[in-house]
Design a protein around this motif. Structure first.
Motif, short mmCIF file in Angstrom:
data_model
loop_
_atom_site.label_atom_id
_atom_site.label_comp_id
_atom_site.label_asym_id
_atom_site.label_seq_id
_atom_site.Cartn_x
_atom_site.Cartn_y
_atom_site.Cartn_z
N MET A 4 0.85 -1.20 0.00
CA MET A 4 0.00 0.00 0.00
C MET A 4 0.88 1.25 0.00
O MET A 4 0.65 2.19 -0.76
CB MET A 4 -0.91 -0.02 1.24
CG MET A 4 -1.76 1.21 1.43
SD MET A 4 -3.02 1.49 0.16
CE MET A 4 -4.31 0.35 0.68
N LEU A 5 1.90 1.24 0.85
CA LEU A 5 2.81 2.39 0.94
C LEU A 5 3.64 2.52 -0.33
O LEU A 5 3.77 3.61 -0.90
CB LEU A 5 3.73 2.23 2.15
CG LEU A 5 3.04 2.27 3.52
CD1 LEU A 5 3.92 1.62 4.57
CD2 LEU A 5 2.70 3.70 3.90
N ASN B 105 3.04 1.51 -3.32
CA ASN B 105 2.27 1.91 -4.51
C ASN B 105 2.13 3.42 -4.64
O ASN B 105 1.96 3.94 -5.74
CB ASN B 105 0.88 1.26 -4.49
CG ASN B 105 0.94 -0.22 -4.85
OD1 ASN B 105 1.93 -0.70 -5.40
ND2 ASN B 105 -0.12 -0.95 -4.51
N THR B 106 2.21 4.12 -3.50
CA THR B 106 2.08 5.58 -3.58
C THR B 106 3.33 6.23 -4.18
O THR B 106 3.29 7.37 -4.59
CB THR B 106 1.82 6.21 -2.19
OG1 THR B 106 2.99 6.03 -1.39
CG2 THR B 106 0.62 5.61 -1.50
N CYS B 107 4.43 5.48 -4.22
CA CYS B 107 5.69 6.03 -4.74
C CYS B 107 5.78 5.94 -6.26
O CYS B 107 6.61 6.60 -6.88
CB CYS B 107 6.89 5.29 -4.12
SG CYS B 107 6.83 5.13 -2.33
N ALA B 108 4.92 5.06 -6.83
CA ALA B 108 5.02 4.75 -8.26
C ALA B 108 4.86 5.96 -9.16
O ALA B 108 5.43 6.02 -10.24
CB ALA B 108 3.99 3.68 -8.63
N GLY B 109 4.09 6.95 -8.72
CA GLY B 109 3.86 8.13 -9.54
C GLY B 109 5.16 8.80 -9.97
O GLY B 109 5.27 9.30 -11.08
N GLY C 22 7.95 5.01 -10.68
CA GLY C 22 7.53 3.94 -11.59
C GLY C 22 6.86 2.79 -10.86
O GLY C 22 7.03 2.62 -9.65
N THR C 23 6.09 2.01 -11.61
CA THR C 23 5.39 0.86 -11.04
C THR C 23 6.40 -0.08 -10.40
O THR C 23 7.40 -0.44 -11.02
CB THR C 23 4.61 0.10 -12.15
OG1 THR C 23 3.79 1.05 -12.86
CG2 THR C 23 3.72 -0.99 -11.56
N ASN C 24 6.15 -0.46 -9.15
CA ASN C 24 7.06 -1.31 -8.37
C ASN C 24 8.46 -0.72 -8.23
O ASN C 24 9.42 -1.43 -7.94
CB ASN C 24 7.16 -2.71 -8.99
CG ASN C 24 5.85 -3.48 -8.82
OD1 ASN C 24 5.14 -3.28 -7.85
ND2 ASN C 24 5.54 -4.34 -9.78
N TYR D 262 -1.87 13.08 -9.75
CA TYR D 262 -1.19 12.20 -8.79
C TYR D 262 -2.18 11.67 -7.76
O TYR D 262 -2.19 10.49 -7.43
CB TYR D 262 -0.05 12.94 -8.07
CG TYR D 262 1.02 11.99 -7.52
CD1 TYR D 262 2.31 12.01 -8.02
CD2 TYR D 262 0.72 11.07 -6.53
CE1 TYR D 262 3.28 11.14 -7.54
CE2 TYR D 262 1.67 10.18 -6.05
CZ TYR D 262 2.96 10.23 -6.56
OH TYR D 262 3.91 9.35 -6.08
N ASN E 271 6.82 8.39 -15.45
CA ASN E 271 6.49 7.28 -14.56
C ASN E 271 5.01 7.18 -14.25
O ASN E 271 4.47 6.07 -14.20
CB ASN E 271 7.32 7.38 -13.26
CG ASN E 271 8.75 6.93 -13.51
OD1 ASN E 271 8.97 5.96 -14.23
ND2 ASN E 271 9.71 7.62 -12.93
N ASP F 153 2.70 4.12 -15.21
CA ASP F 153 1.99 3.45 -14.12
C ASP F 153 0.49 3.32 -14.43
O ASP F 153 -0.16 2.39 -13.99
CB ASP F 153 2.19 4.23 -12.82
CG ASP F 153 1.73 3.46 -11.58
OD1 ASP F 153 2.09 2.27 -11.48
OD2 ASP F 153 1.03 4.03 -10.73
#
Lengths: 199, 437
Positions: free
Chosen positions: A31-32, A34-38, A41-43, B342, B430, B434
């Motif tokens: 959950m945490l 996934n918020t970084c992906a923006g 990147g994804t994962n 975002y 990204n 995503d």
């Protein structure tokens, strides 16, 4: 000796229970993460041009980086602001999440001649802790991934290290000093080209 | 040592959780067909939700219903207006979602029957769902500015939904004479992309500076202040000419706020004249961004409140009006999260995790949300605002995590501003990957 071990085991058990309990009901690593992906990147696999890939990051390295951001001890544009939003348990959970993801090297342009020179410098100054190609496979190294990392990010990192805006261990400080003394900024540039050439 | 052991311990915990979930899921398989999720709208929020549900549980059948074959991101569309990037660079298709096993149907949703759990389309199809996710984005309150409606907007674009509107506005700016005036009328709160109109001003100023240096920009604003207020004003002043102490004085950019009578009440398309309390203003190129509300289908489906937005439970994004329907993105009320790309992406992941858990018969997990908004004032000058959010279980609402987030420091640091611009581009690459890849 035996006594110490028992004590250690007891301490470990305690910290396990505490750490699990302190994060019980908290947001999961996924959950945490996934918020970084923006931005990452994804994962945590970044498409560049500058934001670093954090997939496959060393667990201890990421925890330390986040704690330093949080304390304002590591130079950053936005991470010092974002890291303040997380508890230690959350930082551990998200670091666990990204440490478990597969690292993907960045496809980017590089200067082949410079990379060749950089390879030698890597071997001499960095390899011990950052692995044969700038990607350590030894968890005990607790080192950042350099090989295949995005070039602008590497540039920012080396600039901050040079300016003292980012902390280094004693050993690394010495190696960096020696590299600067022997090859100067051009040596650092070659080193970065070498890491960029790892694809 | 203790870390290593703890890691193993955590992993064991995760494995148990997965085993538990699949056992529960096994019950569904025996019970019947796979669970169905229908996503209405394939923008940032809708496409993210669809992809992440499939990533979290590939046994769930996910269908996205989206009218357009391509999506143009609103973010970075201001760089298309300034000529810094092409329209094609902000265009994304839906083949990436297909790779995740999402069914993409290009049709327009005409109704959602919350009791029968059926989504109906203009094409005459019906889609049954166990849970529906509605992500319609925004629509305009055309009635708020006399003489400005959807038809007039074809010639005087809002360009607040990117695509053909962006192309029209760019063309008009290119065709404008040097020495002309560009008039922009930003919307009142709340609206999509709070810093957007002011980044647009900066980007167009950048274009004028290099191509039509005698031109000027007039902002007719129904607000007293706006997102990244200090940073934008300082940036306009530094790069283009703007006087914060005398905002209508000399300088390329002039700003008339609500207190100075900047609220536009009507528009005459033929003479390109806007009427506000402060007077009548004629533009060579005019950009009116009207007041906003949730996208049309949110109204048709009865998901909106009296203000025109969709109330939701912040933990699951389930509508507080209709059960089994979730609303994400700009259309929902997720305050204190802003209506940004975002935030839409972040909300959609929280919603996806909740939908997956609920379909598996579990409780929704503890959410975590982030917002980061970049704006590019000039080449080499990127700024940002960021915040971490949590869900307050007791109060039943989304809250800002105390001490987190904030703005780019006001003191201009060229090295860090340049980095912020590069991170803004990284964010663009990204987030779009995503969402769509």
């Amino acid at each position: 000796m035996k006594k110490t071990r028992v004590l250690q085991a007891a301490l470990i058990t305690c910290s396990l229970v505490f750490s699990a309990a302190s994060h019980a009901g908290g947001a999961s690593g996924a959950m945490l993460g996934n918020t970084c992906a923006g931005c990452h990147g994804t994962n945590g696999v970044s498409n560049g041009p500058a934001a670093p890939t954090i997939a496959g990051i060393d667990y201890d390295y990421m925890v330390e980086a986040m704690e330093e951001f949080k304390a304002g001890e590591r130079n950053a544009t936005i991470m010092t602001r974002i890291a303040k939003g997380y508890t230690d348990a959350e930082i551990e959970a998200m670091s666990e999440f990204f440490a478990g993801k597969k690292y993907v090297k960045a496809m980017q342009k590089y200067d082949a001649a410079a990379a060749k020179r950089g390879a030698k410098l890597h071997k001499k100054y960095c390899k011990n802790c950052h692995g044969d190609t700038g990607i350590s496979t030894d968890k005990d190294d607790d080192s950042g991934v350099l090989g295949g990392q995005w070039k602008p990010y590497l540039n920012y990192t080396f600039a901050d290290l040079k300016d003292g805006k980012r902390s280094m261990g004693k050993k690394m400080k010495k190696k960096m000093k020696n590299l600067q003394k022997a090859k100067g900024d051009a040596g650092v540039a070659d080193l970065i080209e070498y890491y960029a050439s790892q694809q | 040592m203790s870390d290593f052991t703890r890691r193993k311990f955590l992993k064991a915990g995760i494995a148990t959780a997965i085993a538990g979930a699949s056992a529960t899921y096994g019950g569904f398989v025996i019970g019947g067909a796979s669970k169905k999720v229908v996503v209405v709208g394939g923008g940032i929020a809708g496409a993210t939700a669809a992809k992440y549900i499939r990533m979290m549980d590939s046994s769930i059948d996910v269908t996205v219903i989206e009218a357009n074959k391509d999506y143009y991101t609103c973010f970075m569309s201001n760089e298309v207006l300034s000529g810094e990037r092409t329209l094609d660079s902000i265009k994304f298709g839906y083949s990436g979602l297909g790779k995740h096993g999402v069914n993409v149907v290009h049709d327009t949703v005409t109704g959602i029957d919350a009791n029968k759990r059926v989504v109906k389309t203009a094409g005459g199809d019906s889609f049954k769902y166990d849970r529906c996710i509605v992500a319609p984005g925004i629509d305009f309150k055309w009635e708020t500015i006399g003489g400005y409606d959807a038809k007039v907007a074809e010639g005087t674009p809002h360009a607040w939904k990117a695509g053909p509107q962006t192309a029209t506005l760019r063309k008009q700016l290119e065709g404008m004479r040097d020495g002309g005036t560009f008039v922009i009328a930003p919307p009142p709160n709340p609206f999509r992309c709070p810093p957007g109109p002011y980044e647009r001003v900066a980007q167009i100023a950048h274009y004028f500076q290099n191509n039509k240096p005698k031109s000027s920009i007039l902002i007719l604003d129904p607000k007293k202040k706006f997102s990244k207020f200090g940073l934008f004003k300082a940036g306009w002043k530094k790069h283009y000419g703007y006087n914060p102490d005398n905002p209508t004085g000399p300088g390329m950019i002039k700003w008339i706020n609500s207190e100075a009578g900047g609220t536009v009440s009507s528009y005459d398309a033929r003479s390109k004249t806007l009427t506000a309390k402060a007077g009548k203003f004629k533009g060579d190129v005019v950009n009116i961004i009207p007041a906003q509300k949730a996208g049309k289908i949110a109204f048709t489906a009865g998901l909106t409140n009296d203000k025109g937005w969709c109330p939701i439970n912040g933990k699951t994004f389930e509508s507080t009006i209709h059960k089994n329907i979730h609303v994400v993105g700009d259309a929902c009320i997720a305050k204190p999260l802003p209506k940004s790309g975002y935030a839409a992406n972040s909300e959609a992941k929280v919603c996806a995790a909740a939908v997956v858990a609920l379909l598996q018969g579990e409780g929704a997990p503890t959410p975590s949300y982030v917002n980061t908004c970049y704006s590019i004032i000039a080449p080499g000058d990127g700024i940002s605002v960021a915040m971490v959010y949590a869900y307050d279980e007791g109060a039943g609402k989304i809250i800002k995590v105390k001490g987190s987030g904030g703005l780019t420091p006001g003191k201009f640091d060229p090295v860090m501003r340049e980095r912020e611009q590069q991170y803004a581009y990284s964010w663009f690459n990204n987030i779009t990957s995503d969402v769509f890849k």
